[in-house]
Design an enzyme around this catalytic site. Structure first.
Site, PDB file in Angstrom:
ATOM      1  N   ILE A  34       0.777  -1.023  -0.170  1.00  0.00           N
ATOM      2  CA  ILE A  34      -0.003   0.053  -0.056  1.00  0.00           C
ATOM      3  C   ILE A  34       0.911   1.256   0.034  1.00  0.00           C
ATOM      4  O   ILE A  34       0.701   2.183  -0.980  1.00  0.00           O
ATOM      5  CB  ILE A  34      -0.995   0.071   1.162  1.00  0.00           C
TER       6      ILE A  34
ATOM      7  N   ALA B 181      -3.926   6.036   7.397  1.00  0.00           N
ATOM      8  CA  ALA B 181      -4.751   5.035   6.909  1.00  0.00           C
ATOM      9  C   ALA B 181      -4.073   3.645   7.199  1.00  0.00           C
ATOM     10  O   ALA B 181      -4.698   2.389   6.521  1.00  0.00           O
ATOM     11  CB  ALA B 181      -4.708   5.222   5.305  1.00  0.00           C
ATOM     12  N   GLY B 182      -3.282   3.578   7.990  1.00  0.00           N
ATOM     13  CA  GLY B 182      -2.854   2.186   8.660  1.00  0.00           C
ATOM     14  C   GLY B 182      -3.542   1.554   9.542  1.00  0.00           C
ATOM     15  O   GLY B 182      -4.754   0.769   9.499  1.00  0.00           O
ATOM     16  N   ARG B 183      -3.015   1.803  10.790  1.00  0.00           N
ATOM     17  CA  ARG B 183      -3.589   1.449  12.208  1.00  0.00           C
ATOM     18  C   ARG B 183      -3.750   2.311  13.065  1.00  0.00           C
ATOM     19  O   ARG B 183      -2.921   3.019  13.462  1.00  0.00           O
ATOM     20  CB  ARG B 183      -2.991   0.084  12.555  1.00  0.00           C
TER      21      ARG B 183
ATOM     22  N   ASP C 129      -8.505   7.749   8.914  1.00  0.00           N
ATOM     23  CA  ASP C 129      -9.571   6.737   8.464  1.00  0.00           C
ATOM     24  C   ASP C 129      -9.344   5.394   9.432  1.00  0.00           C
ATOM     25  O   ASP C 129     -10.448   4.532   9.323  1.00  0.00           O
ATOM     26  CB  ASP C 129      -9.366   6.041   7.067  1.00  0.00           C
TER      27      ASP C 129
ATOM     28  N   GLU D 253     -11.043   2.563  18.122  1.00  0.00           N
ATOM     29  CA  GLU D 253     -11.888   2.228  17.027  1.00  0.00           C
ATOM     30  C   GLU D 253     -12.713   1.219  17.495  1.00  0.00           C
ATOM     31  O   GLU D 253     -12.438   0.035  18.096  1.00  0.00           O
ATOM     32  CB  GLU D 253     -11.206   1.699  15.816  1.00  0.00           C
TER      33      GLU D 253
ATOM     34  N   HIS E 153     -13.199   4.276   8.638  1.00  0.00           N
ATOM     35  CA  HIS E 153     -12.439   2.887   8.209  1.00  0.00           C
ATOM     36  C   HIS E 153     -12.972   2.488   6.815  1.00  0.00           C
ATOM     37  O   HIS E 153     -13.467   1.391   6.774  1.00  0.00           O
ATOM     38  CB  HIS E 153     -12.492   1.805   9.104  1.00  0.00           C
TER      39      HIS E 153
END
Length: 318
Positions: free
Chosen positions: A156, A234-236, A260, A265, A283
């Site tokens: 990615i 946009a990873g973790r 994201d 979360e 997400h």
């Protein structure tokens, strides 16, 4: 006939593949499956299709005496106790590469959205309106020609770099290993984390989570960033200390952020929602028809292989 239990609805293309071979039971309730329902569903299953938001811990694994494979519907797999699954001789698989284009697109979409204040402008136009074009009105930052710093140059991250190259950006990256072939391919430069933070205008997190990366971006790291820098995750989520992020934004240590994924979360840290210089999405990194269909095919095919005595393609706990 062996049973496959699916912990949440998946696209029909993968579901139908599984139904051709096995007895399939799928959780179709609202929201995330609760633990008791999950344990009841897997107790006589040979395979579990787990969803990224489903916690598959030791207790769940112990409740499934016949389990041979946990096929995780997602590129990540930190929701599964992979070591314990291996101890129980259970393969854990994931869905890599299917998410590459979609998540890279979303990452770069967040870069553009926060830099050019697109979401903020949409909100203004819908609620207050505006008086027309003016020289000093609603200025953002250009992306072209700037420096992007990518944390995690995997599939990615590399796809993000290729998109950055199209915007004539200078590309820095950091990670556990230097990737010289990738450097030649996309014109990226390997640096340590501090150098990346000090020099990048846009910092994107595209790394998978492991405990060593917990709060990699914290108070001290924000102090290193430019006051005009943007952080995109946009990873973790847990890679970023979101309390420190909120403070950095409020104190104008950095210009903005786009997220994201989230530390807690699906909860979003208090303060992020109220800041105009933050773009938040639910997400949706790989939330495209193309990616989600491909992911369903991958979990189905790896499940079919395992239950037919073959080796799955994408085992993460060999």
């Amino acid at each position: 006939m062996e049973k496959v239990y699916i912990a949440g609805a998946i696209p029909e293309v993968g579901l139908n593949l599984l139904k051709e071979h096995f007895e399939v039971e799928m959780y179709e309730g609202e929201g995330i499956i609760d633990k008791a329902t999950l344990m009841e569903g897997v107790k006589d299953a040979s395979a579990l299709i787990s969803i990224l938001s489903t916690n598959v811990d030791q207790e769940v694994i112990d409740s499934a005496s016949n389990l041979k494979i946990i096929a995780n519907y997602g590129a990540g797999f930190n929701n599964v106790d992979v070591k314990y699954a291996r101890e129980k001789d259970i393969d854990v698989t994931n869905t890599p590469k299917a998410s590459t284009a979609s998540t890279a697109e979303l990452t770069f979409g967040l870069v553009l959205a926060v830099a050019r204040r697109i979401v903020e402008g949409d909100k203004l136009s819908r609620t207050q309106g505006f008086d027309g074009w003016a020289p000093l009105f609603f200025r953002g930052r250009e992306v072209s020609g700037k420096t992007i710093g990518i944390i995690g140059l995997g599939e990615i991250g590399s796809a993000v770099a290729k998109r950055a190259k199209a915007f004539d950006m200078d590309i820095l990256y950091t990670g556990p290993h230097q990737k010289k072939e990738k450097e030649r391919e996309i014109g990226a430069k390997y640096v340590d984390l501090n150098t990346l933070l000090e020099n990048a205008d846009f910092i994107t997190i595209n790394a998978a989570y492991n405990p060593d990366l917990h709060h990699m971006i914290d108070t001290e790291q924000f102090k290193l960033m430019k006051s005009t820098a943007y952080l995109i995750n946009a990873g973790r989520g847990p890679i970023v200390n979101e309390e420190a992020l909120v403070k950095a934004l409020e104190d104008k240590q950095i210009e903005g952020a786009a997220l994201d994924v989230y530390e807690f979360e699906p909860e979003i840290t208090e303060g992020l929602k109220s800041l105009d210089n933050v773009v938040i999405t639910p997400h949706i990194g790989n939330a495209t028809y193309e990616a989600r269909d491909m992911m369903s095919k991958i979990v189905a095919n790896d499940t079919i292989k395992k239950l037919n005595g073959e080796t799955p393609q994408f085992i993460v706990n060999k």
